[in-house]
Design a protein around this motif. Structure first.
Motif, PDB file in Angstrom:
ATOM      1  N   LYS A 160       0.826  -1.216   0.000  1.00 38.64           N
ATOM      2  CA  LYS A 160       0.000   0.000   0.000  1.00 38.64           C
ATOM      3  C   LYS A 160       0.851   1.252   0.000  1.00 38.64           C
ATOM      4  CE  LYS A 160      -4.051  -1.962   2.291  1.00 38.64           C
ATOM      5  NZ  LYS A 160      -4.962  -1.858   3.462  1.00 38.64           N
ATOM      6  N   VAL A 161       1.935   1.260   0.816  1.00 39.81           N
ATOM      7  CA  VAL A 161       2.782   2.425   0.841  1.00 39.81           C
ATOM      8  C   VAL A 161       3.606   2.522  -0.434  1.00 39.81           C
ATOM      9  CG1 VAL A 161       4.770   1.362   1.983  1.00 39.81           C
ATOM     10  CG2 VAL A 161       4.342   3.792   2.276  1.00 39.81           C
ATOM     11  N   LEU A 162       3.898   1.358  -1.014  1.00 40.30           N
ATOM     12  CA  LEU A 162       4.651   1.371  -2.273  1.00 40.30           C
ATOM     13  C   LEU A 162       3.825   1.919  -3.422  1.00 40.30           C
ATOM     14  CD1 LEU A 162       6.502  -2.087  -2.062  1.00 40.30           C
ATOM     15  CD2 LEU A 162       7.379   0.167  -1.477  1.00 40.30           C
ATOM     16  N   PHE A 163       2.536   1.573  -3.414  1.00 40.52           N
ATOM     17  CA  PHE A 163       1.664   1.989  -4.503  1.00 40.52           C
ATOM     18  C   PHE A 163       0.855   3.244  -4.182  1.00 40.52           C
ATOM     19  CE2 PHE A 163       2.181  -2.594  -5.342  1.00 40.52           C
ATOM     20  CZ  PHE A 163       2.702  -2.520  -6.631  1.00 40.52           C
ATOM     21  N   ALA A 164       1.122   3.864  -3.043  1.00 39.99           N
ATOM     22  CA  ALA A 164       0.428   5.121  -2.712  1.00 39.99           C
ATOM     23  C   ALA A 164       0.836   6.203  -3.707  1.00 39.99           C
ATOM     24  CB  ALA A 164       0.774   5.548  -1.287  1.00 39.99           C
ATOM     25  N   ASN A 165      -0.082   7.114  -3.979  1.00 38.79           N
ATOM     26  CA  ASN A 165       0.226   8.171  -4.941  1.00 38.79           C
ATOM     27  C   ASN A 165       1.225   9.164  -4.331  1.00 38.79           C
ATOM     28  OD1 ASN A 165      -1.243  10.064  -3.330  1.00 38.79           O
ATOM     29  ND2 ASN A 165      -3.143   9.339  -4.262  1.00 38.79           N
ATOM     30  N   THR A 166       1.750  10.017  -5.205  1.00 38.32           N
ATOM     31  CA  THR A 166       2.813  10.948  -4.783  1.00 38.32           C
ATOM     32  C   THR A 166       2.347  11.861  -3.655  1.00 38.32           C
ATOM     33  OG1 THR A 166       3.710  10.910  -7.018  1.00 38.32           O
ATOM     34  CG2 THR A 166       4.411  12.726  -5.593  1.00 38.32           C
ATOM     35  N   GLU A 167       1.140  12.331  -3.761  1.00 36.61           N
ATOM     36  CA  GLU A 167       0.627  13.244  -2.732  1.00 36.61           C
ATOM     37  C   GLU A 167       0.518  12.549  -1.387  1.00 36.61           C
ATOM     38  OE1 GLU A 167      -3.319  16.029  -1.863  1.00 36.61           O
ATOM     39  OE2 GLU A 167      -3.119  14.927  -3.755  1.00 36.61           O
ATOM     40  N   GLU A 168       0.013  11.297  -1.408  1.00 37.24           N
ATOM     41  CA  GLU A 168      -0.148  10.565  -0.160  1.00 37.24           C
ATOM     42  C   GLU A 168       1.209  10.248   0.466  1.00 37.24           C
ATOM     43  OE1 GLU A 168      -2.069   8.917   3.016  1.00 37.24           O
ATOM     44  OE2 GLU A 168      -2.881  10.116   1.368  1.00 37.24           O
ATOM     45  N   ARG A 169       2.175   9.764  -0.353  1.00 32.12           N
ATOM     46  CA  ARG A 169       3.505   9.467   0.176  1.00 32.12           C
ATOM     47  C   ARG A 169       4.173  10.740   0.710  1.00 32.12           C
ATOM     48  NH1 ARG A 169       4.222   5.961  -4.302  1.00 32.12           N
ATOM     49  NH2 ARG A 169       5.492   7.556  -5.355  1.00 32.12           N
ATOM     50  N   GLY A 170       3.997  11.838  -0.028  1.00 34.63           N
ATOM     51  CA  GLY A 170       4.564  13.101   0.434  1.00 34.63           C
ATOM     52  C   GLY A 170       4.010  13.503   1.779  1.00 34.63           C
ATOM     53  N   LYS A 171       2.700  13.308   1.972  1.00 39.48           N
ATOM     54  CA  LYS A 171       2.068  13.638   3.239  1.00 39.48           C
ATOM     55  C   LYS A 171       2.627  12.767   4.358  1.00 39.48           C
ATOM     56  CE  LYS A 171      -2.497  14.246   5.319  1.00 39.48           C
ATOM     57  NZ  LYS A 171      -3.959  14.122   5.092  1.00 39.48           N
ATOM     58  N   ILE A 172       2.828  11.466   4.054  1.00 39.11           N
ATOM     59  CA  ILE A 172       3.359  10.542   5.068  1.00 39.11           C
ATOM     60  C   ILE A 172       4.777  10.936   5.454  1.00 39.11           C
ATOM     61  CG2 ILE A 172       4.082   8.159   5.471  1.00 39.11           C
ATOM     62  CD1 ILE A 172       1.724   7.304   3.658  1.00 39.11           C
ATOM     63  N   PHE A 173       5.639  11.160   4.453  1.00 36.77           N
ATOM     64  CA  PHE A 173       7.035  11.470   4.742  1.00 36.77           C
ATOM     65  C   PHE A 173       7.189  12.829   5.415  1.00 36.77           C
ATOM     66  CE2 PHE A 173       8.000   8.491   1.029  1.00 36.77           C
ATOM     67  CZ  PHE A 173       8.210   7.421   1.890  1.00 36.77           C
ATOM     68  N   ARG A 174       6.305  13.768   5.108  1.00 32.75           N
ATOM     69  CA  ARG A 174       6.350  15.056   5.817  1.00 32.75           C
ATOM     70  C   ARG A 174       6.042  14.855   7.290  1.00 32.75           C
ATOM     71  NH1 ARG A 174       3.798  17.123   1.132  1.00 32.75           N
ATOM     72  NH2 ARG A 174       1.750  16.967   2.128  1.00 32.75           N
ATOM     73  N   GLN A 175       5.104  13.958   7.574  1.00 30.59           N
ATOM     74  CA  GLN A 175       4.782  13.656   8.965  1.00 30.59           C
ATOM     75  C   GLN A 175       5.966  12.983   9.660  1.00 30.59           C
ATOM     76  OE1 GLN A 175       2.226  14.355  10.758  1.00 30.59           O
ATOM     77  NE2 GLN A 175       0.565  14.916   9.399  1.00 30.59           N
ATOM     78  N   ILE A 176       6.662  12.075   8.926  1.00 28.47           N
ATOM     79  CA  ILE A 176       7.762  11.326   9.542  1.00 28.47           C
ATOM     80  C   ILE A 176       8.942  12.237   9.839  1.00 28.47           C
ATOM     81  CG2 ILE A 176       9.455   9.479   9.158  1.00 28.47           C
ATOM     82  CD1 ILE A 176       7.362   8.101   7.405  1.00 28.47           C
ATOM     83  N   PHE A 177       9.374  12.988   8.839  1.00 24.83           N
ATOM     84  CA  PHE A 177      10.596  13.781   8.961  1.00 24.83           C
ATOM     85  C   PHE A 177      10.352  15.213   9.415  1.00 24.83           C
ATOM     86  CE2 PHE A 177      11.462  10.536   5.659  1.00 24.83           C
ATOM     87  CZ  PHE A 177      12.458   9.845   6.309  1.00 24.83           C
ATOM     88  N   GLY A 178       9.099  15.538   9.714  1.00 27.49           N
ATOM     89  CA  GLY A 178       8.802  16.872  10.234  1.00 27.49           C
ATOM     90  C   GLY A 178       9.101  17.993   9.258  1.00 27.49           C
ATOM     91  N   THR A 179       8.882  17.727   7.970  1.00 28.70           N
ATOM     92  CA  THR A 179       9.179  18.742   6.943  1.00 28.70           C
ATOM     93  C   THR A 179       7.936  19.522   6.531  1.00 28.70           C
ATOM     94  OG1 THR A 179       8.850  17.106   5.172  1.00 28.70           O
ATOM     95  CG2 THR A 179      11.090  17.375   6.036  1.00 28.70           C
ATOM     96  N   ASP A 180       6.855  19.346   7.269  1.00 27.98           N
ATOM     97  CA  ASP A 180       5.625  20.047   6.898  1.00 27.98           C
ATOM     98  C   ASP A 180       5.804  21.555   6.947  1.00 27.98           C
ATOM     99  OD1 ASP A 180       2.778  19.573   6.183  1.00 27.98           O
ATOM    100  OD2 ASP A 180       2.447  20.826   7.952  1.00 27.98           O
ATOM    101  N   ILE A 181       6.714  22.015   7.848  1.00 27.96           N
ATOM    102  CA  ILE A 181       6.948  23.459   7.953  1.00 27.96           C
ATOM    103  C   ILE A 181       7.509  24.030   6.655  1.00 27.96           C
ATOM    104  CG2 ILE A 181       9.250  23.096   8.922  1.00 27.96           C
ATOM    105  CD1 ILE A 181       8.855  25.622  10.540  1.00 27.96           C
TER     106      ILE A 181
END
Length: 371
Positions: A160-181
């Motif tokens: 699911k994470v492999l096939f998630a779209n770019t926007e969804e993966r971007g949202k996940i990784f922003r949450q992980i690495f705290g880059t939302d700012i």
């Protein structure tokens, strides 16, 4: 989030209470959960996910399926998870909704779903399922769907994470690495650029509007000013297409030429003002002389009128003199008459006195004769 210990009671295939101490597995942060199919490997993932969010780690199992069918009726169903986050330990305990024996009497009753989150400090524990889920989400920074995609991937769900779209993966990784700012900053910069372009377009339209409203009249300009005005009029016909800066430059030169022409006109105006002032002074003198002449004529006319009045006054004075002489004679006559009247009155009084004496004598004579 790092699991420290997990206690499972009457949950899934586990009929009784089981505790897993993850600290015994080492501090490397990587270990393997293995076993035969149906041994309960996925249940461990479900228990951790359920303790945190009240849901399973995958889409197949639901919360109302967690009560173990092998457990005795009097065994409670719950999951207790102690985990470490930002070097602090938290404990969360949660139970699903299930049927249990009544405390009094016979029969079964519903045990409502509930949860409790204990903090490592003096804060009051959070209770109730929704509030605990909300607090966990705020603490870890991931909701249940994001958590199961990156931190607790159930069997068969890794794709699911492999096939998630770019926007969804971007949202996940922003949450992980705290880059939302940085995304917020990027959005603000994009908005600022759009705003600047919008202001630029508005300014350009405004400049075009003002430039099109320029009126260049060369009547009062010199040769150089006339040449600049002709260039501006030519650009104006072309609507200053891509040549606004040139138009502004020519407009500055035209302003300077008009300032020079204005200075010449100002000097002419000052000369004319001086002439007008001189004419006004001359006109004032003419008016002053005319006023003097008019006053002289009025005085001469008054003098003539006074001369006529003087002649009349002399005649009246002569006549008054004559009348005064007559009045004087009349006064003397009246005085004489007054004296005569006084004398007459005295004579009349004497006559009356004599007549009274005469009557008195006659009365006495008659009295004597009668006696």
């Amino acid at each position: 989030m790092k699991p420290v210990s997990l206690t499972i009671s009457a949950f899934g295939p586990y009929a009784g209470e089981q505790t897993i101490d993850f600290e015994r597995l080492g501090s490397q942060g990587l270990f393997l959960i293995t076993g035969d199919t149906g041994a309960g490997k996925t249940t461990i993932f479900d228990a951790i996910t359920f303790a945190l969010y009240g849901e399973a780690s995958g889409d197949v199992r639901k919360a109302d399926m967690f009560r173990s069918k092998y457990a005795k009726d009097d065994v409670k169903t719950f999951v207790r998870l102690t985990f470490e986050y930002a070097n602090k330990r938290y404990t969360v305990e949660r139970n699903p909704e299930y049927m249990r024996p009544k405390g009094r009497g016979t029969g079964m009753t519903t045990e409502k779903a509930n949860a409790t989150l204990e903090y490592p400090d003096d804060r009051e524990p959070v209770t109730k399922s929704r509030e605990v889920t909300r607090a966990i989400t705020e603490l870890i920074g991931l909701d249940c769907r994001q958590f199961t995609q990156i931190a607790m991937i159930a069997q068969g769900d890794f794709q699911k994470v492999l096939f998630a779209n770019t926007e969804e993966r971007g949202k996940i990784f922003r949450q992980i690495f705290g880059t939302d700012i940085y995304r917020v900053l990027q959005d603000k910069l994009k908005d600022a650029v759009k705003k600047q372009w919008k202001e630029y377009d508005e300014l350009r339209r405004s400049i075009n509007q003002y430039m099109e409203g320029i009126v260049c009249e060369s009547d009062s300009l010199d040769e150089e000013g006339t040449r600049i005005a002709e260039k501006i009029n030519l650009l104006k016909k072309e609507k200053f297409d891509g040549r606004i800066e040139e138009g502004i430059s020519l407009l500055e030169e035209l302003c300077k030429a008009e300032e020079s022409a204005l200075e010449c006109l100002q000097k002419k105006k000052e000369a004319l003002d001086q002439q007008i002032k001189n004419m006004d002074e001359l006109s004032g003198k003419v008016r002053e002389n005319a006023d003097r002449r008019r006053l002289l004529e009025e005085k001469q006319q008054k003098l003539k009128d006074l001369e006529a009045l003087l002649v009349q006054a002399k005649a009246d004075m002569d006549r008054a003199g004559e009348e005064a002489e007559c009045c004087e004679k009349l006064g003397r006559t009246i005085e004489e008459y007054k004296q005569k009247l006084v004398l007459f009155e005295k004579i009349q009084e004497i006559g009356l006195s004599q007549e009274k004496k005469h009557q008195d004598m006659e009365e006495k004579v008659q009295e004597k004769t009668a006696g």
